[in-house]
Design an enzyme around this catalytic site. Sequence first.
Site, PDB file in Angstrom:
ATOM      1  CG  ASP A 130      -2.197   0.640   1.269  1.00 11.68           C
ATOM      2  OD1 ASP A 130      -2.744   0.712   0.084  1.00 11.68           O
ATOM      3  OD2 ASP A 130      -2.586   1.481   2.244  1.00 11.68           O
ATOM      4  CE1 TYR A 182       6.241   3.885   3.624  1.00  9.42           C
ATOM      5  CE2 TYR A 182       6.941   4.874   1.528  1.00  9.42           C
ATOM      6  CZ  TYR A 182       7.164   4.180   2.600  1.00  9.42           C
ATOM      7  OH  TYR A 182       8.505   3.350   2.696  1.00  9.42           O
ATOM      8  CG  PHE A 185       9.528  -0.849   0.285  1.00  5.43           C
ATOM      9  CD1 PHE A 185       9.306  -1.034   1.588  1.00  5.43           C
ATOM     10  CD2 PHE A 185       9.394  -1.834  -0.564  1.00  5.43           C
ATOM     11  CE1 PHE A 185       8.550  -2.188   2.079  1.00  5.43           C
ATOM     12  CE2 PHE A 185       8.682  -2.980  -0.093  1.00  5.43           C
ATOM     13  CZ  PHE A 185       8.436  -3.143   1.285  1.00  5.43           C
ATOM     14  CG  HIS A 229       7.296  -6.215   5.397  1.00 11.48           C
ATOM     15  ND1 HIS A 229       7.457  -4.831   5.898  1.00 11.48           N
ATOM     16  CD2 HIS A 229       6.680  -6.161   4.396  1.00 11.48           C
ATOM     17  CE1 HIS A 229       7.081  -3.831   4.908  1.00 11.48           C
ATOM     18  NE2 HIS A 229       6.501  -4.720   3.977  1.00 11.48           N
TER      19      HIS A 229
END
Length: 221
Positions: free
Chosen positions: A65, A67, A78, A187
């Site tokens: 998703d 930010y 990222f 993760h």
Amino acid sequence: MIFKLPQEWENRLKEETQKSYFQNLKSLIEEDYKSQLCFPPDYQIFSAFEMCAFDDVKVVILGQDPYHGLGQANGMCFSVADLQKHPPSLTNIFKEIESDLGQPKPISGNLERWSKQGVFLLNATLTVKANKAGSHQNMGWETFTDAVIKYISNNKAHVVFLLWGGFAKKKSRLIDSTKHSLLVSGHPSPLSANRGYWYGNKHFSKANFLLEQAGSEPIDW
């Protein structure tokens, strides 16, 4: 608003973008962008595609998703816009690169420099409402991005897929592992990294080794 894939990707994915679910998704997203604050800015929704042409894709990193804070998302998983503070997951990515390759943490968290080398930074959901994580999930984005992963798998060879965390690992079903490489780990979020599931995976040196084995240039991480 701007809601358009770059032409090269559009030509390849035309069958998908003409499906009714995608047209419905487009209408829903356009309406949300008109009525409220959403991220990334509309002209960056497809930045991952803009920055990395299909023919150049060598590595795929899968996120979930964008930010949802002001000024952060720039259309690549990222990655954050220049001058933005590095979010925790990105900080841990840079820590692993430093440990793995001996490269110091960069000043900018904008990963455009990776994209331009062939790293396709794909979120499963490409948009989000401000301060509402996951608010554009289950609207059709995942169907589209799954199709993109399948298309890459079916039409390229020797791509390195970096699958971080449970969500990304589930995407392995879309990838032909007989002709691509899959590197899987926890993760980089603090919750996973601090429990020992991220640090030491050496995915960046491993990816470069696999690329060189396939005759491709390594990535300057």
